[in-house]
Design an enzyme around this catalytic site. Sequence first.
Site, PDB file in Angstrom:
ATOM      1  N   LYS A 106       0.845  -1.187   0.000  1.00 31.47           N
ATOM      2  CA  LYS A 106       0.000   0.000   0.000  1.00 31.47           C
ATOM      3  C   LYS A 106       0.887   1.247   0.000  1.00 31.47           C
ATOM      4  CE  LYS A 106      -4.000   0.175   1.767  1.00 31.47           C
ATOM      5  NZ  LYS A 106      -5.194   0.248   2.637  1.00 31.47           N
TER       6      LYS A 106
ATOM      7  N   GLU B   6      -0.058   3.253   6.869  1.00 33.34           N
ATOM      8  CA  GLU B   6      -1.038   2.723   5.925  1.00 33.34           C
ATOM      9  C   GLU B   6      -0.859   1.228   5.672  1.00 33.34           C
ATOM     10  OE1 GLU B   6      -3.582   4.300   4.638  1.00 33.34           O
ATOM     11  OE2 GLU B   6      -3.085   6.185   5.610  1.00 33.34           O
TER      12      GLU B   6
END
Length: 496
Positions: free
Chosen positions: A321, A327
């Site tokens: 990601k 994240e």
Amino acid sequence: MARWRAAAFAAFLFLLLAGHCRGGKTGICYGRNADDLPSPDKVARLIQQQSIKYVRIYDTNIDVIRAFANTSVELMVGVPNADLLAFSQYQSNVDTWLKNSILPYYPATAITHITVGAEITESAVNVSALVVPAMRNVLAALKKAGLHRKITISSTHSLGILSRSFPPSAGAFNSSYAHFLKPMLEFLVENQAPFMVDLYPYYAYQNSPSNVSLNYALFSPQSQGVIDPNTGLVYTNMFDAQVDSIFFALMALNFKTLKIMITETGWPNKGAAKETGATPDNAQTYNTNLIRHVVNDSGTPAKPGEEIDVYIFSLFNENRKPGIELERNWGLFSPDQSAIYSLDWTGRGNVDIMTGGNITGSNGTWCVASTNVSETALQNGLNWACGPGDVDCSAIQPSQPCYQPDTLISHASYAFNMYYQQNGATDVACSFGGAGVRTTKDPSYDACFYLDSDRKIINTNSTPPPAPSASSPSLPGQCFTLLLPMLPIAIASVFL
């Protein structure tokens, strides 16, 4: 004839109420933006081993859909934003997609929802005008296949769809989204579909720690309530505040009957050095408390007792990601299937009232009174423990070592703990209808000594602690109370 009508009405009402007694669902988001993930078959087995019944994926990958065949796991599949143009332009595109990606695997794989687009207001490319036409084409395709009443269509949104979310009663949608939002809401009402939204209390805490405490974000019993000045409603956690901001925004547009479904929420297990709240312990605490909140049908201050379905993000850490380290670290598991932390998906586990951590064992634990219940509930529990519960409560009498502080919560804590230790230090022994909570921090003070589970007294002539009082039953309890007297009539109506 009158007797038949009465019986038929009772049967109808019984079934109607039963449909509202299922309780909220808790599922998991299964993203695949990572290297070295297990095969879909192995993932399906892992999910079943965790007793997870509801899974969201973000596309219609055939291998994944096929892996969940005959598992009883209910699957939410998605149409990615990149496909919205094709789906909105030509019905034939959608018909072909349904024929190739859904129909060969349904109903062996229990596909229950299709999300058309995901967080479209956050998309780098403006696809908002395409969503509702695409949703209508998906509906048309499902109607041709006779599945429009079995598979629900909606679209997911971020909290950024609001222009204002605090206080919750002032929740309002961003007016720049009106061109697609109103037709979408009308579509959802017409097809009895939920408004889907992704909520992340973590970001509210991370972006404004001086205004949003960690305890408030984690559902901690130690959090200070926040009062909505317009309604007087008291919020003890950020999740409820965010859900109600959506509810009030919908109500402002006269869509107050729309059910809200949380299609993503969670807590990161790792972040950059400055992101001190991103830890496995905090992730475990947030998700554990969330599951308990959902399973108990706690509802929100604006809609108490309302069941709400929630999907936790996410199953795996996803190293591919983009963006900051945070994240990539929202998973319960690493790609090798090793657990980053454990979760009790039943919602019956306990969270430490002092630390907020999840309690997974019984050694060195105590049971104390919750700060989140009414005085009536505490008094009922105290009376029961010192009476039918056969607890020696002499230590909390005047002039005795545990009398001071002379408060209901202190006396109840002592009595609850004595009963808990005498009866095996189990979850049930610390229930008291929700008034008791377990902790790993010794509550002993001065000359007042609390027995712990390593030095417990066993009482073999015990009875279970009381269920919630009739004045404040849980939603399942309310349903059972309503349904039980009607059951004989409903059964009789079938045969008369």
